[in-house]
Design a protein around this motif. Structure first.
Motif, PDB file in Angstrom:
ATOM      1  N   ASP A 515      54.240 110.481  68.867  1.00 42.09           N
ATOM      2  CA  ASP A 515      53.252 111.324  69.140  1.00 42.09           C
ATOM      3  C   ASP A 515      53.262 111.750  70.500  1.00 42.09           C
ATOM      4  N   SER A 517      52.109 113.816  74.234  1.00 43.97           N
ATOM      5  CA  SER A 517      50.896 114.573  74.928  1.00 43.97           C
ATOM      6  C   SER A 517      51.493 115.533  76.071  1.00 43.97           C
ATOM      7  N   GLU A 557      46.881 121.243  70.375  1.00 40.63           N
ATOM      8  CA  GLU A 557      46.641 120.143  69.965  1.00 40.63           C
ATOM      9  C   GLU A 557      46.459 120.239  68.521  1.00 40.63           C
ATOM     10  N   HIS A 577      51.713 113.930  65.937  1.00 37.94           N
ATOM     11  CA  HIS A 577      50.188 114.449  66.746  1.00 37.94           C
ATOM     12  C   HIS A 577      50.567 114.707  67.917  1.00 37.94           C
ATOM     13  N   THR A 579      48.664 115.898  71.563  1.00 38.74           N
ATOM     14  CA  THR A 579      47.411 115.793  72.305  1.00 38.74           C
ATOM     15  C   THR A 579      47.756 116.808  73.482  1.00 38.74           C
TER      16      THR A 579
END
Length: 744
Positions: A515, A517, A557, A577, A579
């Motif tokens: 994932d 960010s 997001e 995912h 973020t």
């Protein structure tokens, strides 16, 4: 550690090597701070001025070391500065001795024996002592500290920002001086230190002593772990508080003393108030009162001439029988009176006395010891007596019937009494077992040539598969439903089914990585990795993204799923995912025009970030004195950054100070030296660098200019860069930088 600094002078000397002009000296010792002049000694050594020569020296007869780091010396006088540590608590003398000297071709040079060595005496290193103190204090509080130094020494301290000295007193008690200070600590919590330095009457400075302090905005209260006591006992509850102060106490029992006595189970709560600032903290502790362990031994026990086992078994207990045994159970071989005392894990005790008699005069009562039942089954529990007569019955369930129906597990006890009043007791332990857990896992896929083992688990059970196999584990290499029926050791059965999807082609999987960010406003490129050997071409479908390419840029997001289908229709998917991290917000305000003062403070209106100003400073605020544009970059805990800038213009116009755009050090006596020129100059610092960053010149003398050389070598015609710090006669400091041209 011995520190050595080297200088050289071009003076004509003879071929003899010797120390010159330096008498023996006394120095201050090295400490954990920066070296000062009172800690160093300059030693001059003479040698041939017109030749390259070498020399070695030793300290206190130790290993010889070459001077000038082993490089040849090409001057008549060679100077080096030397300093020493001394932790011996007394004066210590270091003898520096010239061991050997020789020319570049190895020819030895004579050494003047009477000038061959110098003695340097070093004062002992002092160590101020900070007396024992509370290393945890409350923010904003005033605390007293005592530091012990030499009676003729001076004491210097350094407090952290925000802390304040309230009082300072000294008292001399030969041979020490006691320094008593009171400090008011800052309001900000955290770990900090204050520094103590002792300066002797000889001007020597001690090591800096760092005294750690933990500043806490509130005290902590601890009633400890939950407590256990026995029925009839009591215990004292006393709080532990980490900061010294004056406190008031309020217990949930209504008591206001620091400690209380308790003898009942319950949750006890204490609120403590700091009377200096009315701060309140609450803590709780659970107190549990335990009964003594029960002893399930009949008053009368029968034996038939053979030894019997009598048990007082209770988990976590210790035992003491009247026979002296300390085991949970004992073997009894003869009738008589016996007793046992057992102690629980909480120290609670109970005792039991009983009689053992011969069985010949009593009836026998039997129940099955252990019965295993499967879930939802029922049974009738019926006793057996060897003498046919009338009995009365008393079950642990409250029933007085001869038989009872059982539908849940537990220990069922029956006491049967004959017409003469003699009673016998027996028990059955009923266990209900859940069906064995059979899990063949999720339905799965097999590709051409693959196989997989199915495990019914429940080792020791019996198995029957729909393939007619009877082992715990089977191997499948085809598609369809596979089921197994499992029967455990108690006769309880369960089953499970799994579906195998058998596919043509070769197995593959899709990987999107970890994932991610990203900072707000940024995007990230996701490149899928296909692992295995699918049948190409592949098709890609990013769910709900209207995107059918393999790679995709994501900036919002959320969860993103990619489906990949090979040419045979086999589809695999993966998810990632994203973020989105927030950006810091920084605002330096509107531009400042015609500011009337000579300096202005710029403040970044954001906390919990790192700061990077265009001036190179890293604090939250800076003070500027020159007209110009200033910017700041802030980086938050997510490493996301933001910038803002501001233009500041002052009314003051200071006199010009600078250097020419070019100079020509060609020896024609015209523009051969580069000088700093201007008016109202108090101090300067000029540094000149090549375009590669090598510093070739530095001066703080406005009347000293650069002649275009470095290490006595003429520098090439090129552009050079300068940094100029100027202090005007009115105390204002400015900095200028730029470049100029060296012409030949």
């Amino acid at each position: 550690m011995i520190l050595l600094s080297i200088f050289s002078h071009a003076y004509a000397q003879s071929n003899t090597v010797a120390f010159i002009s330096n008498s023996d000296k006394t120095l201050c010792p090295q400490n954990n701070g920066i070296l000062t002049s009172v800690q160093t000694s300059s030693l001059d050594i003479s040698g041939p001025a017109d030749k390259i020569w070498f020399a070695s020296y030793s300290v206190n007869g130790g290993p010889a070391e070459k001077m000038n780091e082993g490089f040849g010396i090409n001057t008549g006088i060679f100077t080096f500065e030397i300093s020493f540590p001394n932790v011996s608590n007394r004066l210590k003398t270091f003898t520096v001795r010239i061991e050997e000297a020789w020319l570049e071709d190895g020819t030895p040079l004579p050494i003047t024996e009477e000038e061959r060595s110098r003695n340097i005496t070093v004062y002992p290193l002092m160590n101020p002592s900070v007396q024992t103190y509370e290393n945890k204090v409350k923010t904003g509080s005033e605390e007293d500290y005592t530091i012990i130094i030499g009676m003729n020494s001076l004491y210097t301290k350094e407090l952290p920002v925000g802390a304040e000295e309230i009082s300072f007193q000294t008292e001399v008690i030969d041979p020490y001086k006691y320094v008593n200070i009171r400090i008011k600590w800052q309001a900000e919590a955290g770990i900090t230190t204050f520094k103590s330095i002792e300066k002797t009457g000889f001007g020597c400075v001690s090591d800096t002593i760092y005294s750690p302090i933990e500043l806490k905005s509130e005290f902590s209260l601890d009633l400890g772990e939950d407590k256990n006591i026995c029925t009839g006992e009591s215990l004292t509850l006393t709080p532990t508080i980490d900061l010294k102060s004056e406190y008031a106490y309020s217990w949930s029992t209504g008591e206001i003393s620091e400690s209380i006595e308790v003898s009942k189970s319950g949750l006890y709560e204490l609120t403590v108030t700091d009377l200096r600032d009315n701060q309140q903290i609450t803590d709780q502790v659970q107190v549990t009162v335990h009964d003594a362990p029960a002893i399930n031994i009949a008053d009368v026990i029968m034996m038939d001439g053979s030894p019997i086992i009598v048990s007082a078994q209770k988990d976590g207990c210790t035992y003491l029988w009247s026979t002296g045994d300390t085991t949970p159970e004992i073997e009894i071989t003869s009738p008589g009176d016996y007793s046992v005392m057992i102690t629980s894990e909480y120290g609670c005790t109970n005792s039991k006395s009983f009689t053992v008699k011969d069985q010949s005069s009593f009836f026998t009562l039997n129940l099955p010891n252990i019965v295993h039942m499967c879930a939802q089954e029922t049974m009738t529990l019926s006793p057996y007596m060897d003498i046919d007569q009338e009995y009365t019955y008393e079950w642990s369930t409250g029933s007085t019937e001869r038989e009872i129906e059982i539908d849940h597990e537990g220990i069922y006890t029956l006491t049967a009494t004959d017409p003469n009043g003699y009673s016998q007791t027996a028990s059955s332990e009923i266990y209900y077992h859940t069906k064995p857990i059979v899990d063949l896992g999720e339905d799965f896929i097999l590709w051409d040539g693959e196989s997989k083992q199915l495990d019914a688990q429940n080792k020791g059970a019996s198995y029957l598969w729909n393939t007619l196999e009877t082992s715990q584990i089977i191997t499948v290499n085809s598609g369809g439903d596979f089921w197994v029926n499992v029967i455990d050791e108690y006769g309880c059965a369960n089953s499970d089914t799994v579906f195998v999807d058998y596919r043509k082609g070769e197995k593959f999987r899709v990987e999107l990585g970890d994932d991610k960010s990203i900072c707000a406003g940024d995007s990230v490129l996701i490149v899928p990795l296909i692992v295995g050997h699918p049948v190409y071409p592949l098709t890609y479908n990013w769910i709900n993204q209207n995107h059918t390419e393999a790679e995709i840029y994501l900036k919002e997001e959320g969860d993103y799923t990619l489906e990949v289908t090979d040419n045979l229709g086999n589809m695999e998917s993966a998810q990632i995912h994203i973020t989105k991290l927030p950006l810091p917000i920084v605002n330096l305000g509107e531009d400042i025009i015609d500011y009337p003062n000579i300096e202005y403070e710029l403040i970044a209106n954001v906390d919990k970030v790192s700061y990077n100003w265009s001036t190179g400073e890293v604090s939250k605020s800076i003070t500027v004195e020159n007209t110009g544009t200033y910017w700041i970059e802030v980086i938050n805990e997510f490493q996301c950054s933001a910038r803002d800038s501001i233009y500041v213009k002052f009314l003051n116009d200071y006199p010009f100070v600078g250097i020419p755009k070019a100079f020509s050090p060609n020896g024609d006596s015209h523009n051969d030296i580069l000088y700093v020129r201007g008016t109202d100059i108090d101090k300067i610092k000029l540094m000149i660098f090549t375009r590669t960053g090598t510093k070739v010149f530095e001066t703080t003398d406005v009347n000293q200019g650069w002649d275009g050389t470095y290490n006595n070598q003429k520098q090439e015609m090129d552009s050079y860069y300068y940094s100029l710090d100027i202090t005007y006669t009115n105390g204002v400091n400015i900095n200028k930088s730029g470049k100029f041209t060296l012409l030949r």
